[in-house]
Motif scaffolding. Sequence first.
Motif, mmCIF file in Angstrom:
data_model
loop_
_atom_site.group_PDB
_atom_site.id
_atom_site.type_symbol
_atom_site.label_atom_id
_atom_site.label_comp_id
_atom_site.label_asym_id
_atom_site.label_seq_id
_atom_site.Cartn_x
_atom_site.Cartn_y
_atom_site.Cartn_z
ATOM 1 N N ALA A 59 0.896 -1.293 0.086
ATOM 2 C CA ALA A 59 0.116 -0.087 0.022
ATOM 3 C C ALA A 59 0.673 1.318 -0.037
ATOM 4 N N LYS A 60 1.894 1.312 0.622
ATOM 5 C CA LYS A 60 2.593 2.323 0.813
ATOM 6 C C LYS A 60 4.017 2.400 -0.021
ATOM 7 N N ASN A 61 3.877 1.526 -1.253
ATOM 8 C CA ASN A 61 5.197 1.375 -2.142
ATOM 9 C C ASN A 61 6.450 1.135 -1.472
ATOM 10 N N ILE A 62 6.595 0.478 -0.748
ATOM 11 C CA ILE A 62 7.863 0.357 0.096
ATOM 12 C C ILE A 62 8.919 -0.462 -0.858
ATOM 13 N N GLY A 63 10.036 0.208 -1.001
ATOM 14 C CA GLY A 63 11.256 -0.045 -1.737
ATOM 15 C C GLY A 63 12.034 -1.043 -0.933
ATOM 16 N N LEU A 64 12.305 -1.011 0.440
ATOM 17 C CA LEU A 64 12.942 -1.862 1.380
ATOM 18 C C LEU A 64 12.507 -1.852 2.371
ATOM 19 N N ILE A 65 12.579 -2.910 3.018
ATOM 20 C CA ILE A 65 12.309 -3.234 4.507
ATOM 21 C C ILE A 65 13.519 -4.000 5.223
ATOM 22 N N VAL A 66 13.743 -3.140 6.192
ATOM 23 C CA VAL A 66 14.872 -3.316 7.280
ATOM 24 C C VAL A 66 14.413 -3.942 8.537
ATOM 25 N N ILE A 67 14.658 -5.301 8.785
ATOM 26 C CA ILE A 67 14.407 -5.980 9.891
ATOM 27 C C ILE A 67 15.317 -6.007 11.221
ATOM 28 N N GLY A 68 14.736 -5.251 12.274
ATOM 29 C CA GLY A 68 15.554 -4.946 13.476
ATOM 30 C C GLY A 68 15.742 -6.053 14.466
ATOM 31 N N PRO A 69 14.654 -6.453 14.903
ATOM 32 C CA PRO A 69 15.010 -7.473 15.978
ATOM 33 C C PRO A 69 14.740 -8.833 15.430
ATOM 34 N N GLU A 70 15.418 -9.942 16.236
ATOM 35 C CA GLU A 70 15.217 -11.311 16.177
ATOM 36 C C GLU A 70 13.982 -12.067 15.882
ATOM 37 N N ILE A 71 12.968 -11.518 16.480
ATOM 38 C CA ILE A 71 11.809 -12.320 16.400
ATOM 39 C C ILE A 71 11.156 -12.522 15.045
ATOM 40 N N PRO A 72 10.775 -11.449 14.353
ATOM 41 C CA PRO A 72 10.434 -11.321 12.913
ATOM 42 C C PRO A 72 11.205 -12.236 12.201
ATOM 43 N N LEU A 73 12.446 -12.324 12.340
ATOM 44 C CA LEU A 73 13.540 -13.112 11.578
ATOM 45 C C LEU A 73 13.073 -14.782 11.500
#
Length: 426
Positions: A61-75
């Motif tokens: 929806a927001k036309n995101i070109g890069l997502i940066v994952i900070g914490p370990e749980i989503p990984l």
Amino acid sequence: MNILVIGSGGREHTLVWKISQSSKAAKIYALPGNPGMKNIAECVDGISIEDNSKIIDFAKAKNIGLIVIGPEIPLMNGLADDLQKADIPVFGPVKAAALLEGSKAFSKEIMRKYNIPTAKYETFKSAAAAKEYIKEEGAPIVVKADGLAAGKGVIVAETVEQALEAVDEIMCDKAFGNAGDCVVIEEFLEGEEASILAFTDGKIIKPMLAAQDHKRIFDGDKGPNTGGMGTYAPAPVIDEKIMNQVQKEVLEPIIAAMQKENKKYQGCLYAGLIITDKGPKVIEFNARFGDPETQVILPLLKSDLVEIMISCTNGTLHKQDILWDKKTAVCVVLAAGGYPRQYKKGEPIKGLEDADKAGALVFHAGTRAVDGQIVTDGGRVLGIVSTGKDIKEAIANTYRDAALITFADMQFRKDIAQKAFRHLKQ
């Protein structure tokens, strides 16, 4: 491009701050973010960092070109896998590769298989068997919960009795939940700790500046382990010779090993090391930027962080020349009284405006806004960061800035970065 950073702590605040300096960054979103980011990113409420499908819907929806994952749980929740399937560029490893952090037993097995230097160890799913092994080996000895435990699942036992109690705490009392279904019992390594974070595209790996964390809550490395009470970079315990050794014996072999195991690793790899008299040995791998190491490394990065991250996602890291400032950076964590055990939340924080006017770098780690007032909302509340032409100046500047901020029962270490002087005298 529009960029989304996943997470809400001091590491994520630092990432957002550095990303905002990139010529490639248009609009920055932080999910969920924190009050410290509000001026440089739009904070996204109402979506859990564990809800992969809603994160993907938001990104589209927001036309995101890069997502940066900070914490370990989503990984470990497979967010990078799902984003790749949706053709959304992501900085962070897939779940199979993130097991380097998600399972200490897996990590140790890979190191053993590919001859990456680490401590002698055994893995146990039975408390009784773990205790027998401890009695045979003696102390000091290290007891680790296998799974994710927010940096607190490692107990350095100075006596056999303490080690046996640690097994009970982890495996029987379930102090860290399912993370303690299995334990790794490890030999205690003599030496100084250091952290090396590195960028990798899965083929090549480029280290960042070496940092040194201070895990124990009290001065002189006393008291229980925390998520980290302060850091500095570059850490002189890692000289050029040791850095080359780490590159050749740890970083390159682990990335090659993960490729051979069909678990290609892309993103930031964190190697926690002990520098022993027999050379550097790995005590842990983390599958993301360290916290609070990120807070002292990124202020010294001269190159464009977004360009580097994109090169890690598309396999072109070899084209990146990563440049670093010659200064030193120090971070002091301001923590809630009682942390890492019981502590209060909701204490008003005073002095943030004064720190802002003074040009201090203040990264929010555990805060929230209530009726226009910033209050404490975690164990580690703020990270105060400053730089200097050398370690002495950086320490002085950081503690000067930390003195501008107060909240009830605030605690912090007074000896951050003092270990550096041992090496500088030599």
